[in-house]
Enzyme design. Structure first.
Site, PDB file in Angstrom:
ATOM      1  N   ALA A  92      39.436   6.108  29.875  1.00 48.74           N
ATOM      2  CA  ALA A  92      40.729   6.206  30.564  1.00 48.74           C
ATOM      3  C   ALA A  92      40.902   7.559  31.248  1.00 48.74           C
ATOM      4  O   ALA A  92      41.413   7.627  32.357  1.00 48.74           O
ATOM      5  CB  ALA A  92      41.858   5.978  29.565  1.00 48.74           C
ATOM      6  N   HIS A  93      40.501   8.618  30.578  1.00 47.19           N
ATOM      7  CA  HIS A  93      40.606   9.971  31.133  1.00 47.19           C
ATOM      8  C   HIS A  93      39.285  10.671  30.879  1.00 47.19           C
ATOM      9  O   HIS A  93      38.644  10.431  29.861  1.00 47.19           O
ATOM     10  CB  HIS A  93      41.641  10.838  30.397  1.00 47.19           C
ATOM     11  CG  HIS A  93      43.011  10.319  30.416  1.00 47.19           C
ATOM     12  ND1 HIS A  93      43.972  10.794  29.567  1.00 47.19           N
ATOM     13  CD2 HIS A  93      43.599   9.384  31.172  1.00 47.19           C
ATOM     14  CE1 HIS A  93      45.099  10.166  29.802  1.00 47.19           C
ATOM     15  NE2 HIS A  93      44.902   9.295  30.777  1.00 47.19           N
TER      16      HIS A  93
END
Lengths: 149, 164
Positions: A92-93
């Site tokens: 996600a990040h």
């Protein structure tokens, strides 16, 4: 960014109501019109001042899992490693950080078992050992950043 | 893909439809309802329930730290005794400038830190001043700490669950 943009960012980080016209309610709080708020939000997104407008989901509450993991990518293949890590939708990040462990990413999966699979896949594809730091306790999470003039 | 016990297939469809953002139209939940062929009142009721359940943490704008002036983003990591970490973590989490605070496992011998606290600032000096406040709060319990500054966002998409 002007004072109204700043007011939008400062007041709407977690308080967009769930109702028929959420932007109207939010605009009234800020003291502008609904159309103006919509136009400004669209412009802030376009200029990448905002990355997103909407719900932040907490995947653990729906049976999924999150973890923070890190690896040490060699300087000369750093970009390729980042590309392989980023290619996985479960990542996600991902942040470059100044440390021997120079790449830190969040893995979000729909079941806890998938975390290990994703980590194993990253190790296989990048050739880098991945250090997994699942949280054992959450003391506080409230990312609200104030924009000052 | 199995559906977790506390959400059903309709909730899941709502999550898939909104995880990348809400439509920027006057009636965003009506737009989603139309897209999913649901009743708008049901969409609103379900979104409220997901908020109550904590499946949705919050709804709002997500700023890019760098773009709004937070150019120094430091992950401070701390080695504190396991016996006192929970009490200390709660106190560090209360500091207004700490955005996330977690206990995480050590990975000895490479990694001795068991507490992670994110600190954001306009400059590294500002982050260091804030980290010094954490150090002061932790006092004699700090055995070692470091600040890992981020130098680049390589990816920031948020959650993505599949539509399957």
């Amino acid at each position: 960014m002007d004072a109204i943009d700043r007011a939008i960012i400062n007041s709407l980080q977690g308080d967009l109501p769930v109702c028929e016209r959420p932007y109207l309610e939010a605009a009234q709080r800020i003291g502008i019109g609904e159309d103006e708020l919509l136009a400004r939000l669209s412009s802030l997104l376009e200029r990448k001042v905002l990355t997103r407008i909407g719900p932040l989901y907490q995947i653990e509450r729906m049976g999924g899992a999150f973890t923070l993991a890190a690896l040490s990518a060699p300087a000369d293949t750093y970009e390729q490693v980042a590309e392989k890590v980023n290619a996985l939708p479960e990542v996600a990040h991902n942040y470059a950080r100044e440390h021997a462990l120079n790449m830190w990413f969040v893995v979000a999966t729909e079941t806890p078992e998938q975390i290990e699979q994703v980590i194993a896949r990253i190790e296989r594809e990048t050739g880098c050992e991945v250090f997994n730091f699942p949280k054992s306790r959450e003391y506080f999470v409230e990312l609200k950043l104030k924009v000052a003039p | 893909m199995s559906v977790p016990h506390n959400i059903d297939a309709v909730d899941r469809a709502l999550i898939v439809a909104t995880q990348q953002g809400l439509p920027l139209v006057a009636r965003p939940y009506h737009a989603i309802a139309e897209q999913l062929e649901l009743d708008p009142e049901e969409v609103i009721a379900r979104m409220r329930r997901l908020l109550e359940l904590g499946v949705i943490r919050r709804i709002g704008v997500v700023p890019n730290h760098y773009a709004i002036g937070y150019r120094a983003n430091g992950m401070s990591v701390w080695d504190v005794p396991d016996e006192v970490i929970d009490e200390l973590g709660e106190r560090v989490g209360q500091l207004e400038f700490v955005s996330h605070c977690y206990r995480r496992p050590r990975r000895l011998p490479h990694w001795r830190y068991n507490m992670f606290a994110m600190v954001h600032g306009k400059t590294r000096d500002e982050v260091e001043e804030k980290v010094a406040q954490i150090a002061e709060l932790l006092g004699e319990h700090v055995r070692d700490y470091q600040i890992l500054y981020s130098t680049r966002i390589l990816k920031k998409t948020g959650l993505r669950i599949s539509g399957g």
